[in-house]
Design an enzyme around this catalytic site. Sequence first.
Site, PDB file in Angstrom:
ATOM      1  N   THR A 267       0.809  -1.085  -0.064  1.00 27.41           N
ATOM      2  CA  THR A 267      -0.096   0.062  -0.067  1.00 27.41           C
ATOM      3  C   THR A 267       0.834   1.258   0.003  1.00 27.41           C
ATOM      4  O   THR A 267       2.065   1.109   0.315  1.00 27.41           O
ATOM      5  CB  THR A 267      -0.979   0.080   1.099  1.00 27.41           C
ATOM      6  OG1 THR A 267      -0.058   0.151   2.439  1.00 27.41           O
ATOM      7  CG2 THR A 267      -1.814  -1.197   1.256  1.00 27.41           C
ATOM      8  N   GLU A 268       0.284   2.414  -0.322  1.00 26.77           N
ATOM      9  CA  GLU A 268       0.992   3.599   0.051  1.00 26.77           C
ATOM     10  C   GLU A 268       1.228   3.801   1.190  1.00 26.77           C
ATOM     11  O   GLU A 268       0.571   3.466   2.220  1.00 26.77           O
ATOM     12  CB  GLU A 268       0.192   4.843  -0.601  1.00 26.77           C
ATOM     13  CG  GLU A 268      -1.009   5.251   0.223  1.00 26.77           C
ATOM     14  CD  GLU A 268      -1.651   6.420  -0.567  1.00 26.77           C
ATOM     15  OE1 GLU A 268      -1.246   7.429  -0.735  1.00 26.77           O
ATOM     16  OE2 GLU A 268      -2.845   6.259  -1.014  1.00 26.77           O
TER      17      GLU A 268
ATOM     18  N   CYS B 292       2.393   6.684   4.353  1.00 29.62           N
ATOM     19  CA  CYS B 292       1.777   8.175   4.799  1.00 29.62           C
ATOM     20  C   CYS B 292       3.076   8.431   5.567  1.00 29.62           C
ATOM     21  O   CYS B 292       3.383   7.807   6.754  1.00 29.62           O
ATOM     22  CB  CYS B 292       0.511   8.245   5.523  1.00 29.62           C
ATOM     23  SG  CYS B 292      -0.767   8.165   4.182  1.00 29.62           S
TER      24      CYS B 292
ATOM     25  N   ASP C 152      -6.936   0.534   6.963  1.00 27.97           N
ATOM     26  CA  ASP C 152      -7.449  -0.496   7.690  1.00 27.97           C
ATOM     27  C   ASP C 152      -8.713  -0.631   7.222  1.00 27.97           C
ATOM     28  O   ASP C 152      -9.630  -0.760   8.389  1.00 27.97           O
ATOM     29  CB  ASP C 152      -6.897  -0.217   9.160  1.00 27.97           C
ATOM     30  CG  ASP C 152      -5.387  -0.435   9.355  1.00 27.97           C
ATOM     31  OD1 ASP C 152      -4.608  -0.876   8.514  1.00 27.97           O
ATOM     32  OD2 ASP C 152      -5.167  -0.844  10.667  1.00 27.97           O
TER      33      ASP C 152
END
Length: 300
Positions: free
Chosen positions: A106-107, A109, A173
């Site tokens: 996933t990306e 952050c 999530d």
Amino acid sequence: MPIINNGPSDKEPFVEVDPTGRYGRYSETLGLSDASKIVYRAFDKEEGTEVAWNQVKLGNLSDDDPSMVDRLYSEVTLLKSISNEHIISLFAFWEDDMNNTLNFITEVCSSGNLREYRKRHKHVSLKALKKWSKQILEGLNYLHTHHPCIIHRDLNCSNVFVNGNTGQVKIGDLGLATIVGRSHSAHSVLGTPEFMAPELYEEKYTEMVDIYSFGMCVLEMVTIEIPYSECDNVVKVYKKVCSGVRPQSLNKIKDAQVKAFIERCIAKPRARPSAAQLLKDPFFHELNSEDSDFKVLVMV
């Protein structure tokens, strides 16, 4: 595409590489979602960007809770099907049969989750908190107006992630998310107790449970205190929530507008505004003004 490498000593110290060879995992962890899921720092060699490598040990889950495996597959399938600037993007996923793990990229952050970020930065203006809140609502509005409707069911500040250099926040999530049909109703009890709407415990609810959880997120952002922290166990939280007793931290808020906004979000299900309605709430009107509000928000 060939990978530039100047020699053996310059080789990237990947612990693991995905089946395509595109993503490499480092040993450094970015966080623990729960006992079975670990999030590692990783690298996308094609794009030259850092990503998150989420790794779940399927053996532990299938032994303790077989349904959890199904929920994880639901998460990655769901993430792959949606696209919104305020929802964490999924790039790839695969099952590693040899190590019995489910992996998904996933990306990432840059600043971690909103709970820890807010703890690190205690001096935040009301305008900044409203900006974060509005972005969460935009993500929820996308999920709730998706066809079919998607209910997150576990929204809390540890599941919202921050890019601190831009102030952008994203919902992540989605492992407990559920897709519902035209009735917009669901029936299983899942979530984080302090953020769960009363009707969740009754096993009949709609996407309005996410609005309740959002209200609790705003409360935590404002007070830097997890709702119902006065309770020392889950049973006490459950009793207070089901009895309609508000968290003590709500009484710490000085600003009447902020308190009223939170109370609208955590009202009875039929009285709660939708995400789309909340985005039009006067609470957000000042964001287009140069005159930002820097008032103290809580009792100190």
